[in-house]
Design a protein around this motif. Structure first.
Motif, PDB file in Angstrom:
ATOM      1  N   PRO A  47    -105.298  99.307 -28.470  1.00 17.92           N
ATOM      2  CA  PRO A  47    -104.833  98.495 -29.605  1.00 17.92           C
ATOM      3  C   PRO A  47    -104.882  96.989 -29.337  1.00 17.92           C
ATOM      4  O   PRO A  47    -104.292  96.206 -30.082  1.00 17.92           O
ATOM      5  N   ASN A  48    -105.571  96.579 -28.281  1.00 18.81           N
ATOM      6  CA  ASN A  48    -105.629  95.162 -27.950  1.00 18.81           C
ATOM      7  C   ASN A  48    -106.483  94.391 -28.948  1.00 18.81           C
ATOM      8  O   ASN A  48    -107.415  94.944 -29.560  1.00 18.81           O
ATOM      9  N   LEU A  49    -106.205  93.122 -29.068  1.00 17.78           N
ATOM     10  CA  LEU A  49    -106.960  92.238 -29.938  1.00 17.78           C
ATOM     11  C   LEU A  49    -108.270  91.855 -29.259  1.00 17.78           C
ATOM     12  O   LEU A  49    -108.304  91.585 -28.060  1.00 17.78           O
ATOM     13  N   VAL A  50    -109.359  91.865 -30.019  1.00  7.91           N
ATOM     14  CA  VAL A  50    -110.655  91.408 -29.532  1.00  7.91           C
ATOM     15  C   VAL A  50    -110.972  90.092 -30.231  1.00  7.91           C
ATOM     16  O   VAL A  50    -111.020  90.035 -31.454  1.00  7.91           O
ATOM     17  N   THR A  51    -111.151  89.043 -29.444  1.00  7.90           N
ATOM     18  CA  THR A  51    -111.400  87.742 -30.060  1.00  7.90           C
ATOM     19  C   THR A  51    -112.795  87.685 -30.665  1.00  7.90           C
ATOM     20  O   THR A  51    -113.697  88.448 -30.278  1.00  7.90           O
ATOM     21  N   LEU A  58    -116.405  89.358 -29.197  1.00  8.20           N
ATOM     22  CA  LEU A  58    -117.313  90.181 -29.989  1.00  8.20           C
ATOM     23  C   LEU A  58    -118.717  89.577 -30.033  1.00  8.20           C
ATOM     24  O   LEU A  58    -119.710  90.272 -29.807  1.00  8.20           O
ATOM     25  N   GLU A  59    -118.794  88.289 -30.314  1.00  3.39           N
ATOM     26  CA  GLU A  59    -120.097  87.638 -30.421  1.00  3.39           C
ATOM     27  C   GLU A  59    -120.850  87.705 -29.089  1.00  3.39           C
ATOM     28  O   GLU A  59    -122.062  87.934 -29.061  1.00  3.39           O
ATOM     29  N   HIS A  60    -120.129  87.510 -27.989  1.00  4.66           N
ATOM     30  CA  HIS A  60    -120.788  87.538 -26.686  1.00  4.66           C
ATOM     31  C   HIS A  60    -121.317  88.936 -26.365  1.00  4.66           C
ATOM     32  O   HIS A  60    -122.440  89.077 -25.865  1.00  4.66           O
ATOM     33  N   GLU A  61    -120.528  89.978 -26.648  1.00  2.30           N
ATOM     34  CA  GLU A  61    -120.988  91.343 -26.360  1.00  2.30           C
ATOM     35  C   GLU A  61    -122.138  91.768 -27.262  1.00  2.30           C
ATOM     36  O   GLU A  61    -123.008  92.539 -26.865  1.00  2.30           O
ATOM     37  N   LEU A  62    -122.154  91.246 -28.484  1.00  2.00           N
ATOM     38  CA  LEU A  62    -123.199  91.628 -29.429  1.00  2.00           C
ATOM     39  C   LEU A  62    -124.504  90.882 -29.189  1.00  2.00           C
ATOM     40  O   LEU A  62    -125.584  91.477 -29.235  1.00  2.00           O
ATOM     41  N   SER A  77    -122.274  81.405 -38.071  1.00  2.00           N
ATOM     42  CA  SER A  77    -120.879  81.858 -38.070  1.00  2.00           C
ATOM     43  C   SER A  77    -120.585  82.939 -39.098  1.00  2.00           C
ATOM     44  O   SER A  77    -119.589  83.654 -38.969  1.00  2.00           O
ATOM     45  N   ASP A  78    -121.422  83.075 -40.113  1.00  2.25           N
ATOM     46  CA  ASP A  78    -121.155  84.068 -41.154  1.00  2.25           C
ATOM     47  C   ASP A  78    -121.677  85.465 -40.788  1.00  2.25           C
ATOM     48  O   ASP A  78    -121.315  86.442 -41.442  1.00  2.25           O
ATOM     49  N   THR A  79    -122.509  85.567 -39.755  1.00  2.00           N
ATOM     50  CA  THR A  79    -123.136  86.848 -39.438  1.00  2.00           C
ATOM     51  C   THR A  79    -122.108  87.881 -39.007  1.00  2.00           C
ATOM     52  O   THR A  79    -122.085  89.008 -39.509  1.00  2.00           O
ATOM     53  N   LEU A  80    -121.238  87.523 -38.073  1.00  3.42           N
ATOM     54  CA  LEU A  80    -120.215  88.469 -37.617  1.00  3.42           C
ATOM     55  C   LEU A  80    -119.284  88.836 -38.762  1.00  3.42           C
ATOM     56  O   LEU A  80    -118.929  90.005 -38.929  1.00  3.42           O
TER      57      LEU A  80
END
Length: 242
Positions: free
Chosen positions: A185-189, A193-197, A205-208
């Protein structure tokens, strides 16, 4: 359809695995074969039903990718039936077809298919499903299933379900969901997310935000209880409802 080279970060293919690809569209067969060969598979090809039956009966394969619509009067459903009933072949069979109706899928399973993938498809999903079939047949499969409330994600078959309903997601949405379920249940910044993707090649900035909107529309909107939570300006998380 994604025909880019196999991602080296994906789960490796089973060792020394050989595949029979039965597909009459030679360009598609070549694209699928090139992708799977780059992942370490050994490929044989059949472009009609008679050739497929001959190869399946005389050669040993770890899995068969079988198109339903074939020339020569023997379609994939009949091939599957003959291999199961007449030849008593237990080799895993994945149906590959443009037929997307439930009845078509049920008929494929009734004839003996182990899995079913609808065209157009993404190559990584095809590879993941083949890997899962082979590992299951070899007794090597360690199911990896994330579950939050009534949402499940089987990362071996890449199947997402909620309340028993299969949810179709794009490859990017699948990757986002996997990250969020893994960290829950942790928050993912947003930055994580952007770095892993995308690594260092982060799009605008609108893609995610667009992908998250699509994900929420599929996993939350049709259901009474939302699971995807946004903390404005910080990040996202999937949480069990109170």
């Amino acid at each position: 359809m994604d025909v880019s080279p196999a991602n080296p970060q994906n789960q490796p293919s089973p060792r020394n695995a050989s595949l029979l690809l039965v597909e009459d569209h030679k360009n598609l067969a070549q694209a699928v074969g090139a992708y799977l060969e780059s992942s370490g598979f050994t490929m044989d090809y059949a472009y009609d039903g008679l050739c497929a039956l001959h190869l399946a009966a005389t050669q040993r394969y770890d899995a068969i990718i079988l198109d339903i619509t074939l020339p020569g009067g023997i379609d994939g459903l009949e091939i599957c039936r003959r291999l199961r009933k007449d030849a008593r072949l237990s080799t895993p069979i994945l149906m590959l077809t443009a037929r997307d109706q439930l009845q078509d899928k049920l008929e494929g399973f009734q004839r003996g298919a182990d899995d079913y993938l609808v065209k157009p498809f993404e190559m990584p999903e095809l590879e993941a499903r083949i890997n899962a079939l082979i590992r299951r047949e070899r007794g090597e499969l360690d199911e990896s299933v994330y579950q939050i409330h009534d949402l499940t994600f089987n990362t071996n078959t890449m199947q997402v379900m909620r309340q028993g309903r299969i949810i179709q997601l794009s490859p990017t949405c699948l990757r986002i969901l996997r990250i969020l379920m893994r960290e829950s249940p942790n928050l993912v910044t947003r930055e994580q997310l952007e770095h892993e993707l995308w690594g260092e090649l982060i799009p605008d900035s609108d893609t995610l935000r667009s992908h998250l909107y699509k994900l929420r529309k599929k996993i939350d909107k049709p259901f009474a209880v939302p699971l995807l939570e946004t903390q404005s300006g910080i990040g996202y998380r999937l949480i069990e409802p109170n």
